[in-house]
Scaffold this motif. Structure first.
Motif, PDB file in Angstrom:
ATOM      1  N   GLU A 224       0.822  -1.204   0.000  1.00 55.95           N
ATOM      2  CA  GLU A 224       0.000   0.000   0.000  1.00 55.95           C
ATOM      3  C   GLU A 224       0.859   1.258   0.000  1.00 55.95           C
ATOM      4  OE1 GLU A 224      -3.104   2.870   0.600  1.00 55.95           O
ATOM      5  OE2 GLU A 224      -3.045   0.870  -0.277  1.00 55.95           O
ATOM      6  N   LYS A 225       1.976   1.214   0.742  1.00 54.57           N
ATOM      7  CA  LYS A 225       2.814   2.395   0.873  1.00 54.57           C
ATOM      8  C   LYS A 225       3.678   2.642  -0.363  1.00 54.57           C
ATOM      9  CE  LYS A 225       1.384   3.324   4.998  1.00 54.57           C
ATOM     10  NZ  LYS A 225       0.519   4.488   5.239  1.00 54.57           N
ATOM     11  N   VAL A 226       4.237   1.577  -0.938  1.00 55.66           N
ATOM     12  CA  VAL A 226       5.180   1.769  -2.040  1.00 55.66           C
ATOM     13  C   VAL A 226       4.493   1.784  -3.401  1.00 55.66           C
ATOM     14  CG1 VAL A 226       7.004   0.683  -0.709  1.00 55.66           C
ATOM     15  CG2 VAL A 226       5.691  -0.689  -2.343  1.00 55.66           C
ATOM     16  N   SER A 227       3.191   1.482  -3.437  1.00 56.92           N
ATOM     17  CA  SER A 227       2.511   1.422  -4.727  1.00 56.92           C
ATOM     18  C   SER A 227       2.386   2.793  -5.376  1.00 56.92           C
ATOM     19  CB  SER A 227       1.120   0.797  -4.570  1.00 56.92           C
ATOM     20  OG  SER A 227       0.308   1.579  -3.709  1.00 56.92           O
ATOM     21  N   LEU A 228       2.558   3.866  -4.600  1.00 52.63           N
ATOM     22  CA  LEU A 228       2.492   5.198  -5.190  1.00 52.63           C
ATOM     23  C   LEU A 228       3.564   5.376  -6.254  1.00 52.63           C
ATOM     24  CD1 LEU A 228       1.587   8.117  -5.433  1.00 52.63           C
ATOM     25  CD2 LEU A 228       2.953   8.662  -3.414  1.00 52.63           C
ATOM     26  N   SER A 229       4.791   4.982  -5.954  1.00 53.37           N
ATOM     27  CA  SER A 229       5.869   5.164  -6.920  1.00 53.37           C
ATOM     28  C   SER A 229       5.648   4.324  -8.171  1.00 53.37           C
ATOM     29  CB  SER A 229       7.223   4.828  -6.291  1.00 53.37           C
ATOM     30  OG  SER A 229       7.219   3.520  -5.760  1.00 53.37           O
ATOM     31  N   ASP A 230       4.840   3.254  -8.075  1.00 55.76           N
ATOM     32  CA  ASP A 230       4.544   2.437  -9.249  1.00 55.76           C
ATOM     33  C   ASP A 230       3.696   3.187 -10.267  1.00 55.76           C
ATOM     34  OD1 ASP A 230       5.957   0.339  -8.242  1.00 55.76           O
ATOM     35  OD2 ASP A 230       4.224  -0.720  -7.428  1.00 55.76           O
ATOM     36  N   ARG A 231       3.044   4.266  -9.820  1.00 63.56           N
ATOM     37  CA  ARG A 231       2.240   5.070 -10.755  1.00 63.56           C
ATOM     38  C   ARG A 231       3.120   5.826 -11.749  1.00 63.56           C
ATOM     39  NH1 ARG A 231      -1.295   2.322  -7.566  1.00 63.56           N
ATOM     40  NH2 ARG A 231      -3.422   3.056  -7.810  1.00 63.56           N
ATOM     41  N   PHE A 232       4.409   5.883 -11.481  1.00 61.85           N
ATOM     42  CA  PHE A 232       5.339   6.549 -12.384  1.00 61.85           C
ATOM     43  C   PHE A 232       5.975   5.497 -13.285  1.00 61.85           C
ATOM     44  CE2 PHE A 232       4.969   9.234  -8.680  1.00 61.85           C
ATOM     45  CZ  PHE A 232       4.884  10.512  -9.210  1.00 61.85           C
ATOM     46  N   GLY A 233       5.717   5.597 -14.579  1.00 61.11           N
ATOM     47  CA  GLY A 233       6.256   4.615 -15.512  1.00 61.11           C
ATOM     48  C   GLY A 233       7.751   4.702 -15.673  1.00 61.11           C
ATOM     49  N   LEU A 234       8.319   5.894 -15.450  1.00 60.08           N
ATOM     50  CA  LEU A 234       9.767   6.078 -15.551  1.00 60.08           C
ATOM     51  C   LEU A 234      10.329   6.514 -14.210  1.00 60.08           C
ATOM     52  CD1 LEU A 234      10.290   7.934 -18.973  1.00 60.08           C
ATOM     53  CD2 LEU A 234      10.957   5.590 -18.394  1.00 60.08           C
TER      54      LEU A 234
END
Length: 300
Positions: A224-234
């Motif tokens: 839940e916490k680290v999934s934010l950075s996954d929204r960035f493709g690069l």
């Protein structure tokens, strides 16, 4: 007590009407002062760069942007080319990714975003100028409102948040997750999001570790916490520069601004400056250049 029919039919004297009208005018003025003023009208054609003013909710045009030429950003050639290509595709109307520029401080993350934007517009891409909009970290929760405004505009926009990170008990990152790739509508086709951060996952490590230690299912809490950075493709990483890269940055600035100084003297002073600062970076190179120009009596 009942009013007699004689009193009910009698008109008010003129002076009473005027006094009542004056009181009503004062009441209307007082109520108007309590109401917030309407936000200034946003003129997208007024500039290529804006700052989002969340309250009252308009885009403030920036006539003179604080940026450097892309040729002066040294030591990050690989990530520079990746960011330029991604931005160029977006400006041309093709698919492109949200970008997270993370890593060592002072290595030109925010400078690169602004420099790439200027370089793309200078190349004269079809479809009109690309717009750059800076949104402050504390206004992230108003991102959906801003995107709703931009999706109907006939331009393409880079939303830029500098030094993005989240602390303990800060839940606004959930709004950012939904605005970037989640929700029913998703990200508008004419909007892309660039962010810079010293943290790869935008959240402090102790916050993630605490979630792991206290959650019933530790892996789900961390996801839940680290999934934010996954929204960035690069993900573009910036690392501490070597001494040669640092000196290359200094030489680039000195040559660009025409500062007259002996090469050996420049090298010795630049290295001494970095030693006193305890680090080498693009920011340190620029600060040394400013000091040198001041001592030589040259404006930048």
């Amino acid at each position: 007590m009942r009013t007699s029919s004689r009193c009910r039919g009698r008109p008010l004297p003129q002076e009473n009407i005027e006094a009542l009208s004056e009181k009503l005018d004062r009441l209307i003025e007082a109520v108007a002062r309590l109401a917030p003023p309407p936000p200034p009208r946003t003129d997208i054609a007024a500039a290529d760069c804006f700052v989002w003013q969340a309250d009252p909710g308009y885009l403030e045009p920036i006539a003179k942007v604080n940026r450097v030429d892309i040729s002066l950003i040294r030591g990050v050639d690989h990530v520079r080319d990746i960011l330029f290509d991604n931005t160029e595709r977006f400006a041309s109307g093709y698919a492109a990714n949200n970008v997270l520029l993370w890593g060592a401080r002072g290595m030109g993350k925010s400078s690169l975003v602004k420099a790439v934007h200027a370089a793309i517009n200078a190349s004269g891409k079809p479809g009109g100028p690309l717009k750059l909009i800076e949104i402050h970290r504390e206004d992230i929760d108003t991102l959906p409102k801003l995107m709703a405004m931009l999706k109907i505009a006939p331009h393409r926009f880079i939303l830029f948040c500098d030094d993005l990170s989240f602390d303990h008990d800060d839940t606004s990152y959930k709004s950012l997750k939904a605005a970037l790739e989640g929700g029913v509508e998703g990200r508008p086709h004419n909007v892309i999001f660039y962010a810079t951060s010293n943290r790869r996952h935008l959240l402090p490590r102790d916050m993630i570790d605490n979630e792991r230690s206290t959650a019933i299912n530790p892996s789900e809490a961390v996801e839940e916490k680290v999934s934010l950075s996954d929204r960035f493709g690069l993900w573009l990483g910036f690392h501490k520069c070597s001494q040669d890269d640092y000196l290359d940055m200094v030489n680039g600035y000195v040559t660009h601004f025409g500062l007259d100084i002996d090469a050996d003297t420049l090298r010795a002073e630049a290295l001494e400056w970095a030693t006193t600062r305890g680090s080498r970076s693009g920011r340190v190179a620029w600060q040394f250049t400013q000091d040198l120009a001041g001592r030589l009596g040259k404006p930048l």
